[in-house]
Design a protein around this motif. Structure first.
Motif, PDB file in Angstrom:
ATOM      1  N   ILE A 180      15.936   4.723 -14.886  1.00  0.00           N
ATOM      2  CA  ILE A 180      14.990   3.870 -15.615  1.00  0.00           C
ATOM      3  C   ILE A 180      13.543   4.137 -15.210  1.00  0.00           C
ATOM      4  O   ILE A 180      12.619   3.668 -15.882  1.00  0.00           O
ATOM      5  N   ALA A 181      13.323   4.883 -14.123  1.00  0.00           N
ATOM      6  CA  ALA A 181      11.966   5.248 -13.701  1.00  0.00           C
ATOM      7  C   ALA A 181      12.074   6.385 -12.705  1.00  0.00           C
ATOM      8  O   ALA A 181      13.120   6.590 -12.073  1.00  0.00           O
ATOM      9  N   SER A 182      10.988   7.147 -12.546  1.00  0.00           N
ATOM     10  CA  SER A 182      10.967   8.218 -11.554  1.00  0.00           C
ATOM     11  C   SER A 182       9.541   8.422 -11.057  1.00  0.00           C
ATOM     12  O   SER A 182       8.574   7.995 -11.696  1.00  0.00           O
ATOM     13  N   TYR A 183       9.447   9.068  -9.902  1.00  0.00           N
ATOM     14  CA  TYR A 183       8.142   9.309  -9.275  1.00  0.00           C
ATOM     15  C   TYR A 183       8.200  10.637  -8.537  1.00  0.00           C
ATOM     16  O   TYR A 183       9.123  10.888  -7.752  1.00  0.00           O
ATOM     17  N   ARG A 184       7.195  11.499  -8.767  1.00  0.00           N
ATOM     18  CA  ARG A 184       7.086  12.779  -8.073  1.00  0.00           C
ATOM     19  C   ARG A 184       6.086  12.647  -6.929  1.00  0.00           C
ATOM     20  O   ARG A 184       4.958  12.208  -7.144  1.00  0.00           O
ATOM     21  N   LYS A 185       6.493  13.045  -5.752  1.00  0.00           N
ATOM     22  CA  LYS A 185       5.668  12.903  -4.552  1.00  0.00           C
ATOM     23  C   LYS A 185       4.310  13.578  -4.745  1.00  0.00           C
ATOM     24  O   LYS A 185       4.229  14.761  -5.077  1.00  0.00           O
ATOM     25  N   ASN A 186       3.241  12.821  -4.501  1.00  0.00           N
ATOM     26  CA  ASN A 186       1.882  13.340  -4.653  1.00  0.00           C
ATOM     27  C   ASN A 186       1.430  14.143  -3.440  1.00  0.00           C
ATOM     28  O   ASN A 186       0.886  15.230  -3.562  1.00  0.00           O
ATOM     29  N   PHE A 187       1.618  13.568  -2.254  1.00  0.00           N
ATOM     30  CA  PHE A 187       1.105  14.162  -1.024  1.00  0.00           C
ATOM     31  C   PHE A 187       2.245  14.812  -0.242  1.00  0.00           C
ATOM     32  O   PHE A 187       3.125  14.129   0.267  1.00  0.00           O
ATOM     33  N   LEU A 188       2.223  16.124  -0.173  1.00  0.00           N
ATOM     34  CA  LEU A 188       3.270  16.892   0.483  1.00  0.00           C
ATOM     35  C   LEU A 188       2.912  17.154   1.945  1.00  0.00           C
ATOM     36  O   LEU A 188       1.742  17.286   2.288  1.00  0.00           O
ATOM     37  N   PHE A 189       3.941  17.248   2.787  1.00  0.00           N
ATOM     38  CA  PHE A 189       3.723  17.372   4.230  1.00  0.00           C
ATOM     39  C   PHE A 189       3.469  18.833   4.590  1.00  0.00           C
ATOM     40  O   PHE A 189       4.389  19.602   4.883  1.00  0.00           O
ATOM     41  N   THR A 190       2.198  19.217   4.580  1.00  0.00           N
ATOM     42  CA  THR A 190       1.826  20.619   4.793  1.00  0.00           C
ATOM     43  C   THR A 190       2.167  21.152   6.182  1.00  0.00           C
ATOM     44  O   THR A 190       2.435  22.361   6.307  1.00  0.00           O
ATOM     45  N   PRO A 191       2.190  20.343   7.261  1.00  0.00           N
ATOM     46  CA  PRO A 191       2.551  20.916   8.565  1.00  0.00           C
ATOM     47  C   PRO A 191       3.934  21.567   8.595  1.00  0.00           C
ATOM     48  O   PRO A 191       4.181  22.462   9.407  1.00  0.00           O
ATOM     49  N   LEU A 192       4.834  21.130   7.713  1.00  0.00           N
ATOM     50  CA  LEU A 192       6.166  21.744   7.643  1.00  0.00           C
ATOM     51  C   LEU A 192       6.359  22.520   6.340  1.00  0.00           C
ATOM     52  O   LEU A 192       7.485  22.733   5.886  1.00  0.00           O
ATOM     53  N   ASN A 193       5.237  22.922   5.727  1.00  0.00           N
ATOM     54  CA  ASN A 193       5.250  23.813   4.559  1.00  0.00           C
ATOM     55  C   ASN A 193       5.928  23.228   3.328  1.00  0.00           C
ATOM     56  O   ASN A 193       6.416  23.969   2.453  1.00  0.00           O
ATOM     57  N   GLU A 194       5.940  21.914   3.206  1.00  0.00           N
ATOM     58  CA  GLU A 194       6.524  21.309   2.012  1.00  0.00           C
ATOM     59  C   GLU A 194       5.817  21.813   0.745  1.00  0.00           C
ATOM     60  O   GLU A 194       6.448  22.037  -0.292  1.00  0.00           O
ATOM     61  N   HIS A 195       4.511  22.038   0.856  1.00  0.00           N
ATOM     62  CA  HIS A 195       3.728  22.460  -0.303  1.00  0.00           C
ATOM     63  C   HIS A 195       4.048  23.887  -0.750  1.00  0.00           C
ATOM     64  O   HIS A 195       3.756  24.262  -1.889  1.00  0.00           O
ATOM     65  N   VAL A 196       4.640  24.686   0.120  1.00  0.00           N
ATOM     66  CA  VAL A 196       4.975  26.066  -0.229  1.00  0.00           C
ATOM     67  C   VAL A 196       6.160  26.099  -1.196  1.00  0.00           C
ATOM     68  O   VAL A 196       6.227  26.955  -2.091  1.00  0.00           O
ATOM     69  N   TYR A 197       7.093  25.169  -1.046  1.00  0.00           N
ATOM     70  CA  TYR A 197       8.333  25.191  -1.821  1.00  0.00           C
ATOM     71  C   TYR A 197       8.393  24.111  -2.899  1.00  0.00           C
ATOM     72  O   TYR A 197       9.248  24.181  -3.788  1.00  0.00           O
ATOM     73  N   ILE A 198       7.511  23.125  -2.810  1.00  0.00           N
ATOM     74  CA  ILE A 198       7.589  21.957  -3.691  1.00  0.00           C
ATOM     75  C   ILE A 198       6.247  21.750  -4.389  1.00  0.00           C
ATOM     76  O   ILE A 198       5.185  21.878  -3.761  1.00  0.00           O
TER      77      ILE A 198
END
Length: 260
Positions: free
Chosen positions: A101-119
């Motif tokens: 019924i609702a969804s949310y995509r994470k805005n702020f990714l945890f760059t120290p563990l490279n979340e932004h590289v894959y997500i």
């Protein structure tokens, strides 16, 4: 409204074991009481970055499986990878007996563990209503960004859920920031953590917590595996905001914008 956090262990990359464990406990705690049940961030897979794209192809099936277990009084907050071609989104799905019924995509990714590289990061906020409670969806690292919580509360959230994988070595940050977000926005904040993240090296986590609009703990956070339960009362949000009108005063004093 009952709010339950399933603080259970996760195994990195073992979707079958995680799914069996969490959905078995989920089925056990469902009853006829109006309830919101929160699962930890990426509970089915952990942050198995190299395989998230493959795992994301099963997200629709898992959401359907959850939905089929629910009655009309129960909502599940489930974080799963959302397929997005070469990367994925770290997405929270609000699942009821009628589906997502609702969804949310994470805005702020945890760059120290490279979340932004894959997500890929999302843009925007999500607030919706379930059985008379206005619910906002945020994630883990985002408790360090008060602006995001203020925008979510300003959009009407009375309860903000925060699934997470947060190491116990930083539990003071976790508990302090969750409490602060509750006090400054005068709403309920419920953070659900895994008990242990089993992987290449096991990481103790725990200390799922829920704070009311006055900043008081609804239950005692603890490191052990278990189901932690509290009650959210929307009337208390209105009561506290009337008693000390800091939230309402801020609405007329500041314009908060998110630029892409």
């Amino acid at each position: 409204m009952r709010v339950l956090s399933l603080q259970l262990p996760m195994i990195l990359g073992d979707m079958k074991s995680n799914r069996d464990k969490f959905l078995s406990v989920l089925s056990e705690v469902i009853d006829e009481q109006p309830s919101i049940i929160i699962l930890p961030e990426m509970w089915a897979t952990g942050f198995d970055y190299e395989n998230l794209n493959r795992f994301s192809r099963q997200t629709e099936e898992i959401c359907n499986d959850i939905s089929e277990r629910l009655n009309e009084n129960t909502l599940v907050i489930s974080t799963l990878p959302e397929w997005n071609y070469n990367k994925v989104y770290n997405t929270v799905y609000a699942v009821s007996s009628s589906g997502v019924i609702a969804s949310y995509r994470k805005n702020f990714l945890f760059t120290p563990l490279n979340e932004h590289v894959y997500i890929d990061n999302g843009k925007g906020i999500t607030v919706f209503e379930f059985m008379g409670v206005r619910v906002g969806l945020l994630l883990c690292y985002e408790i360090r960004f008060p602006e995001l919580f203020r925008m979510t509360a300003r959009a009407g959230a009375e309860l903000i859920t925060v699934p997470a994988v947060w190491g116990a070595m930083k539990k003071d940050h976790w508990l302090t920031l969750l409490r602060a977000r509750a006090i400054e926005n005068q709403c309920y904040i419920a953070g659900c953590n895994t008990s242990v993240m089993h992987g290449r090296k096991d990481m103790p986590c725990g200390y799922s917590a829920m704070f009311d609009p006055w900043g008081e703990a609804v239950y005692e956070p603890a490191p052990e595996e278990g189901v932690y339960t509290g009650i959210a009362e929307p009337a208390k949000v209105a009561e506290i905001r009337e008693k000390i009108p800091s939230f309402n005063d801020a609405l007329n004093a500041f314009v908060i914008e998110r630029k892409n």
